[in-house]
Design an enzyme around this catalytic site. Structure first.
Site, short mmCIF file in Angstrom:
data_model
loop_
_atom_site.label_atom_id
_atom_site.label_comp_id
_atom_site.label_asym_id
_atom_site.label_seq_id
_atom_site.Cartn_x
_atom_site.Cartn_y
_atom_site.Cartn_z
N GLY A 120 0.81 -1.18 0.00
CA GLY A 120 0.00 0.00 0.00
C GLY A 120 0.85 1.24 0.00
O GLY A 120 1.19 1.69 0.94
N THR A 121 1.44 2.01 -0.95
CA THR A 121 2.46 2.99 -1.28
C THR A 121 1.87 4.12 -2.12
O THR A 121 0.95 3.90 -2.89
CB THR A 121 3.57 2.28 -2.07
OG1 THR A 121 4.07 1.23 -1.25
CG2 THR A 121 4.68 3.22 -2.44
N VAL A 122 2.43 5.34 -1.98
CA VAL A 122 2.01 6.45 -2.83
C VAL A 122 3.22 6.96 -3.60
O VAL A 122 4.36 6.92 -3.12
CB VAL A 122 1.38 7.61 -2.04
CG1 VAL A 122 0.07 7.18 -1.40
CG2 VAL A 122 2.33 8.15 -0.96
N MET A 146 3.81 2.65 -8.13
CA MET A 146 3.76 2.14 -6.77
C MET A 146 3.07 0.78 -6.73
O MET A 146 2.39 0.38 -7.67
CB MET A 146 2.99 3.12 -5.89
CG MET A 146 1.53 3.23 -6.25
SD MET A 146 0.70 4.63 -5.49
CE MET A 146 1.07 5.90 -6.66
#
Length: 535
Positions: free
Chosen positions: A354-356, A436
């Protein structure tokens, strides 16, 4: 660089965006606008990147938070700089201690996988080194959203609901109560269009801004983290936080068909993308939808990935060097392993021969490629009471195999999945890019770069195009829009093709390229709530 190609595959088609004075591309419209607000206020691309990153902890907490890590590639004054703001494991943790308590593999949640968060330190380091505006100004938009609240976008709400359901079933200890109080105040996840805010989050951001991050590592926030850890048997202590420093690193690169592709060195796994591209540089590709193109992409990706999973770790613990992994001799040996049939790859030995995500740019020539993550959605499931600090679980990537390069040890950085990318040509910036999404990231980098360079797609086309993802063995996940004729031909070669309805698992990317006139050309992810703010 051809900006006029018109090859579209993803059903949610968008137009490429152009701007002259500045641009911000990221997965949330409000965060993109926050970055643009800072550019208009006199900030540069670095200030805009920090503002966007801080805002994303508020408007997309499903993927990142104050208690996560970040990495950045910064182009300024004709030079590329790398920032690794990932933290180490606690001083007191050890494999022997975990095994004595009956733990045989690194857990996903709770205190054990929590390493020192690097995100606030990364904001402060970027601001100090290259920013124009004070951090109090730069973090103001994020503080405003946290104080006043904002309406949830559809994909964030979808991920929030999934996390809430998972956590409701799996997180049973009292140490997780503050997560539910913070992120499910109504006894459920907020829904699309509903307003969510966090005054605690706002107060914490304000203290980070006022102290240039010191409050988090050596002040009252550090005290709160230490106290909560001690109360619930965690290993993280104030002394671990006090020892943290963001690290300026030399970016690594390969030349791919006249372009230099840049990544952050290990402990990040950007080297995997470079290894795969270097293998693929030995082939010629004319048609993106030809079976040989996709088959070779998949086989090169597998070979690079298994090497990365074996060798990438804290640089001090790696048994091989980046230079060995990217050497011409080793690349040639790995390339020879690509045959006509699907393979089950095994690591090689390079010592034997779960990354931006967000991208920013300004008219002064500064460009930033930045990525930030709590990992696996909301991370550890822990929120420090009265702070809004959701702690990540990056230590989950450690192994408890004492003979592995990435074995858990005190004061050690784990294998890290978040990787910003950057493209240059003839020592001039083309621009930042990133995709991402955990172990999809290097695979997304390879596909986006090949779409750009080999198949002459503009930034939006390169992101719209269908994606595949190797997930282990011969198993390949593909999107619903993946061409049926290619899927059938891949099956005939022995690949196990698995269609995926959830396109979010295929990564979420952003691109900003700059042409010779200085015009910015941006693309944003169609698989999520992506947005580009141009000026």
């Amino acid at each position: 660089m051809n900006y006029d190609a018109t090859v579209y595959h993803f059903p949610s088609r968008r137009n490429v965006v152009y701007a002259k004075k500045g641009m911000v591309a990221t997965g949330q419209p409000m965060a993109a606008q926050a970055g643009l607000e800072i550019l208009r206020a006199g900030g540069n691309a670095i200030d805009a990147a920090i503002a966007t990153a801080a805002c994303l902890t508020v408007v997309e907490p499903t993927s990142n938070g104050i208690g996560g890590d970040n990495f950045a590639l910064v182009w300024t004054k004709g030079e590329l700089h790398g920032l690794n703001s990932s933290g180490k494991s606690p001083k007191s943790i050890a494999i022997e201690k975990l095994k004595e308590s009956g733990i045989i593999e690194m857990p996903k949640h709770g205190w054990i996988p929590v390493t020192v968060p690097g995100a606030p330190g990364g904001w402060a380091a970027l601001s100090k080194e290259f920013g124009k505006l004070p951090l109090t100004d730069v973090l103001a938009p994020a503080i405003r959203y946290a104080t006043e609240g904002y309406a949830l976008t559809p994909n964030v709400a979808k991920l929030w609901e999934k996390a809430y359901k998972d956590f409701k079933m799996t997180l049973k200890g009292t140490e997780f109560d503050s997560w539910f109080e913070t992120f499910a105040p109504k006894g459920r996840a907020p829904r699309p269009g509903e307003t969510w805010k966090s005054l605690d989050h706002a107060k914490t951001l304000k203290r980070i801004a006022e102290t240039n991050g010191e409050a988090f590592y050596r002040g009252e926030l550090a005290d709160k983290i230490d106290a909560f850890s001690q109360k619930h048997g965690g290993y993280l202590r104030r002394e671990d936080l006090e020892a943290f420093e963001s690290e300026w690193v030399k970016p690594i690169n390969i030349n791919y068909r006249g372009y230099d592709v840049w990544e952050i060195p290990p402990n990040g796994h950007g080297v995997i993308a470079l290894m795969a591209l270097k293998i693929l540089s030995g082939f010629e590709f004319k048609d993106r939808e030809h079976i040989d193109t996709v088959h070779r992409q998949l086989e090169a990706m597998k070979l690079a990935f298994v090497d990365g999973q074996k060798y990438v770790a804290d640089p001090k613990a790696m048994s091989v060097t980046v230079e060995e992994l990217l050497s011409e001799e080793y690349t040639a040996k790995r390339r020879l392993l690509i045959g006509d049939e699907a393979s089950v790859p095994i690591p090689g030995d390079p010592t034997a021969g779960g990354t931006v995500y967000l991208a920013t740019a300004d008219e002064e020539g500064n460009m930033v490629s930045m990525i930030q993550s709590n990992y696996m959605g909301f991370g550890s499931g822990l929120v420090i009471p009265e702070t809004g600090i959701a702690l990540h679980n990056r230590g989950h990537n450690f192994t408890l195999d004492i003979n592995h390069d990435n074995a858990l040890a005190p004061n050690k950085k784990p294998y890290h999945t978040i990787i910003p990318g950057f493209l240059t040509k003839d020592n001039k910036a083309v621009g930042p890019f990133g995709v991402m999404g955990g172990f999809m990231q290097p695979q997304g980098h390879v596909q986006v770069i090949m779409n750009t360079i080999d198949f002459h797609m503009n930034p939006q086309d390169a992101l719209d195009a269908y994606r595949w993802q190797w997930v282990g063995g011969k198993k390949i996940e593909v999107e619903p829009c993946f061409p049926n004729h290619l899927a059938l031909q891949l099956v005939a070669k022995g690949h196990d093709i698995v269609p995926q309805v959830d396109t979010l698992s295929m990564g979420r990317g952003q691109i900003i390229w700059r042409n010779e006139e200085g015009t910015f050309c941006g693309g944003t992810e169609p698989r999520t709530d992506g947005a580009i703010a141009g000026w």
